[in-house]
Design a protein around this motif. Sequence first.
Motif, PDB file in Angstrom:
ATOM      1  N   ALA A 121       1.014   4.099  -2.940  1.00 55.82           N
ATOM      2  CA  ALA A 121       0.835   5.523  -2.658  1.00 55.82           C
ATOM      3  C   ALA A 121       1.989   6.340  -3.242  1.00 55.82           C
ATOM      4  O   ALA A 121       1.781   7.419  -3.815  1.00 55.82           O
ATOM      5  CB  ALA A 121       0.727   5.757  -1.153  1.00 55.82           C
ATOM      6  N   ARG A 122       3.199   5.829  -3.124  1.00 54.05           N
ATOM      7  CA  ARG A 122       4.363   6.514  -3.696  1.00 54.05           C
ATOM      8  C   ARG A 122       4.280   6.528  -5.227  1.00 54.05           C
ATOM      9  O   ARG A 122       4.635   7.516  -5.863  1.00 54.05           O
ATOM     10  CB  ARG A 122       5.646   5.834  -3.224  1.00 54.05           C
ATOM     11  N   LYS A 159       1.597   6.707  -7.034  1.00 57.19           N
ATOM     12  CA  LYS A 159       0.657   7.767  -7.391  1.00 57.19           C
ATOM     13  C   LYS A 159       1.301   9.145  -7.246  1.00 57.19           C
ATOM     14  O   LYS A 159       1.054  10.042  -8.047  1.00 57.19           O
ATOM     15  CB  LYS A 159      -0.621   7.664  -6.559  1.00 57.19           C
ATOM     16  N   GLN A 160       2.130   9.319  -6.217  1.00 56.98           N
ATOM     17  CA  GLN A 160       2.825  10.590  -6.034  1.00 56.98           C
ATOM     18  C   GLN A 160       3.767  10.856  -7.207  1.00 56.98           C
ATOM     19  O   GLN A 160       3.754  11.932  -7.798  1.00 56.98           O
ATOM     20  CB  GLN A 160       3.603  10.585  -4.724  1.00 56.98           C
ATOM     21  N   ALA A 203       0.832  -1.206   0.000  1.00 54.34           N
ATOM     22  CA  ALA A 203       0.000   0.000   0.000  1.00 54.34           C
ATOM     23  C   ALA A 203       0.867   1.257   0.000  1.00 54.34           C
ATOM     24  O   ALA A 203       0.520   2.259  -0.647  1.00 54.34           O
ATOM     25  CB  ALA A 203      -0.938  -0.001   1.205  1.00 54.34           C
ATOM     26  N   ASP A 204       1.988   1.222   0.705  1.00 51.69           N
ATOM     27  CA  ASP A 204       2.902   2.369   0.720  1.00 51.69           C
ATOM     28  C   ASP A 204       3.576   2.543  -0.637  1.00 51.69           C
ATOM     29  O   ASP A 204       3.761   3.662  -1.111  1.00 51.69           O
ATOM     30  CB  ASP A 204       3.952   2.206   1.813  1.00 51.69           C
TER      31      ASP A 204
END
Length: 95
Positions: A60-61, A63-64, A56-57
């Motif tokens: 998220a990265r 997407k960033q 999940a991390d």
Amino acid sequence: MGYTYILECADGSFYVGSTRHLLQRVEEHNHGEGSNYTRPRLPVVLVYYEEYERIADAFAREKQLQGWGRAKRVALITGANEYLPALSRKVWRRG
């Protein structure tokens, strides 16, 4: 375990993704089994990755980084971290 990665495509563009199995995923991309974006831009080369304890991390990265411009991605890939703040996109809001 999860990874966020950047591939450089044959046309010089970058692709950002995330996965649980980094080397396997790069192989999949190079065999045309990756994304619709990389398929016509083969071969691809892994130019950068980050490792995370949770997928999940990594996602998220991903997407960033997908929101970053080319210059900022190049700075990250080359380790020129001091340029990252200056390369941030400015958001202009009206009134």
